[in-house]
Motif scaffolding. Sequence first.
Motif, PDB file in Angstrom:
ATOM      1  N   UNK A  47      -6.778  30.569 -17.089  1.00  0.00           N
ATOM      2  CA  UNK A  47      -7.649  31.048 -17.960  1.00  0.00           C
ATOM      3  C   UNK A  47      -7.100  30.890 -19.436  1.00  0.00           C
ATOM      4  N   UNK A  48      -8.193  30.613 -20.294  1.00  0.00           N
ATOM      5  CA  UNK A  48      -7.651  30.362 -21.730  1.00  0.00           C
ATOM      6  C   UNK A  48      -7.322  31.612 -22.128  1.00  0.00           C
ATOM      7  N   UNK A  49      -6.552  31.445 -23.314  1.00  0.00           N
ATOM      8  CA  UNK A  49      -6.369  32.888 -24.123  1.00  0.00           C
ATOM      9  C   UNK A  49      -5.712  32.829 -25.278  1.00  0.00           C
ATOM     10  N   UNK A  50      -4.628  33.459 -25.602  1.00  0.00           N
ATOM     11  CA  UNK A  50      -3.858  33.517 -27.077  1.00  0.00           C
ATOM     12  C   UNK A  50      -2.456  33.065 -26.990  1.00  0.00           C
ATOM     13  N   UNK A  51      -2.046  32.500 -25.886  1.00  0.00           N
ATOM     14  CA  UNK A  51      -0.760  31.859 -26.051  1.00  0.00           C
ATOM     15  C   UNK A  51      -0.855  30.027 -26.125  1.00  0.00           C
ATOM     16  N   UNK A  52      -0.657  29.757 -27.156  1.00  0.00           N
ATOM     17  CA  UNK A  52      -0.634  28.375 -27.607  1.00  0.00           C
ATOM     18  C   UNK A  52       0.492  27.523 -27.531  1.00  0.00           C
ATOM     19  N   UNK A  53       0.601  26.334 -26.805  1.00  0.00           N
ATOM     20  CA  UNK A  53       1.624  25.755 -26.798  1.00  0.00           C
ATOM     21  C   UNK A  53       1.604  24.209 -26.676  1.00  0.00           C
ATOM     22  N   UNK A  95      -2.264  23.194 -24.925  1.00  0.00           N
ATOM     23  CA  UNK A  95      -2.990  24.305 -24.432  1.00  0.00           C
ATOM     24  C   UNK A  95      -2.945  25.369 -25.064  1.00  0.00           C
ATOM     25  N   UNK A  96      -3.887  26.455 -24.545  1.00  0.00           N
ATOM     26  CA  UNK A  96      -3.785  27.587 -24.937  1.00  0.00           C
ATOM     27  C   UNK A  96      -4.062  28.437 -23.859  1.00  0.00           C
ATOM     28  N   UNK A  97      -3.390  29.323 -23.281  1.00  0.00           N
ATOM     29  CA  UNK A  97      -3.387  30.178 -21.903  1.00  0.00           C
ATOM     30  C   UNK A  97      -3.317  31.572 -22.201  1.00  0.00           C
ATOM     31  N   UNK A  98      -3.591  32.390 -21.383  1.00  0.00           N
ATOM     32  CA  UNK A  98      -3.628  33.947 -21.328  1.00  0.00           C
ATOM     33  C   UNK A  98      -2.502  34.632 -21.803  1.00  0.00           C
ATOM     34  N   UNK A  99      -1.430  34.163 -21.123  1.00  0.00           N
ATOM     35  CA  UNK A  99      -0.196  35.036 -21.453  1.00  0.00           C
ATOM     36  C   UNK A  99       1.117  34.026 -21.286  1.00  0.00           C
ATOM     37  N   UNK A 100       2.071  34.561 -21.902  1.00  0.00           N
ATOM     38  CA  UNK A 100       3.431  33.590 -21.406  1.00  0.00           C
ATOM     39  C   UNK A 100       3.697  33.566 -19.988  1.00  0.00           C
ATOM     40  N   UNK A 101       4.101  32.313 -19.586  1.00  0.00           N
ATOM     41  CA  UNK A 101       4.486  32.104 -18.246  1.00  0.00           C
ATOM     42  C   UNK A 101       5.489  31.316 -17.930  1.00  0.00           C
ATOM     43  N   UNK A 102       5.964  31.285 -16.888  1.00  0.00           N
ATOM     44  CA  UNK A 102       7.095  30.180 -16.266  1.00  0.00           C
ATOM     45  C   UNK A 102       6.213  28.980 -15.541  1.00  0.00           C
ATOM     46  N   UNK A 103       6.690  27.928 -16.351  1.00  0.00           N
ATOM     47  CA  UNK A 103       5.797  26.389 -15.648  1.00  0.00           C
ATOM     48  C   UNK A 103       6.829  25.693 -15.231  1.00  0.00           C
ATOM     49  N   UNK A 104       6.282  24.752 -14.198  1.00  0.00           N
ATOM     50  CA  UNK A 104       6.799  23.659 -13.672  1.00  0.00           C
ATOM     51  C   UNK A 104       6.131  22.263 -14.244  1.00  0.00           C
ATOM     52  N   UNK A 105       6.889  21.567 -14.830  1.00  0.00           N
ATOM     53  CA  UNK A 105       6.602  20.005 -15.076  1.00  0.00           C
ATOM     54  C   UNK A 105       7.244  19.346 -14.389  1.00  0.00           C
ATOM     55  N   UNK A 106       6.385  18.455 -13.610  1.00  0.00           N
ATOM     56  CA  UNK A 106       6.544  17.689 -12.283  1.00  0.00           C
ATOM     57  C   UNK A 106       6.054  16.265 -12.619  1.00  0.00           C
TER      58      UNK A 106
END
Length: 394
Positions: A47-53, A95-106
């Motif tokens: 979901x889109x939100x307030x965390x832009x990266x 992107x802009x997402x709902x909240x900070x997260x851990x992500x995998x770039x594969x």
Amino acid sequence: MFKTISTVAVLAVLFIAGAQPKPKTGAGAAKPGTKAKSTKTVARPVAKGKVAFTINGTLNGYSNHLVVLSSYRATTMELMDSVRTDANGKFTIKKTIASPCIAYLQYVKNTAVPLVLEDGAELNVTIDPSQNGLNYDLAGTKIDKSKNLHDFIKNFSKLSGELGTLENTIANEPDAMKSYEAQMAFALKQQELRSSIEDMIAKSSPLESYFILFNFSEEQKIADIKGIMKKMELAKDTKSEYYKDLKTIYDNNKSLEIGEIAPDIDLPQTNGVNLKLSSLRGKIVLIDFWASWCGPCRAEFPNVKRIYTRFKDKGFEIYGVSLDKDKTSWVSSISSLGLNWMHVSDLKYWSCAPAKVYKVSGIPYTVLVGKDGKIIAKNLRGEELERKLEELFP
């Protein structure tokens, strides 16, 4: 040097593979023949939100190649975005997402770069695949947490490789003294690895700690879970999915928390007669989960024997629970190794009922129980166990 974690999502080799041999199952306990538990990928946009990266990437040697970004949790991965590299292997994900997260770039199924994505992060990721595995570099803004994971995993892989070398030496060295020296070196290196994991969980940000807990810790200790939850509570982050994960685990494992009555065990001894753990009330008891095929268990036994000899006349007992499946191997190992304390087993290997109740994910694993039957400590070994017993038997 075996480690297996029932809730492990991916082993270190998924993130950084160097020239070191792949650890059989990881750091510090034995459970042969197991595979890392994979997470379920949900092909659903976050979901889109307030965390832009922004991720600016270079995948050296891979033109027009698919790169996938997924958010990580202990039991699920959600697809966030995918993009193809250009002719020079470059790509951008913004992107802009709902909240900070851990992500995998594969870029391939079994290789991933773990990242911590926060608002305002601009990560420049240079990935350099090679025959020896994955190497990558990070630069940019708000990369400290991602860099910490990179450095930790690289060190984990190095120490695991060294443990693997020592394990082979212990198994194949005919000289008893050299084998003993290798066992002592193994124990020290094993403790170094455990300490690095514990320090990372204790001192890092909540998302870093969460990631390490579910990917590298021998067990999801209640104390660690409470510690990460506390960090999130202080940051007013109790609505995050990561907090909810931890809260669920905490609620399901409170019965094994320090200060709770240890769940009873009632299994056959070597003579076939059952022995209940609860029958030892009035003594301080070390429940020791082990097996005859466990190299790290054998490496630890010199310490266990010395400690038992020192404290047994003061009211200390050991209740050994074997994860063997062959009675002859179990009984002969007790005799040949001189393990002259109490032993029980249902000979069901990793289906051992008490091992499931106590959520044993790797061996050796210990639980120290007080005279009143309450859990005092978990997974103490060597000097740590001896110091605790000195406190209990002044």
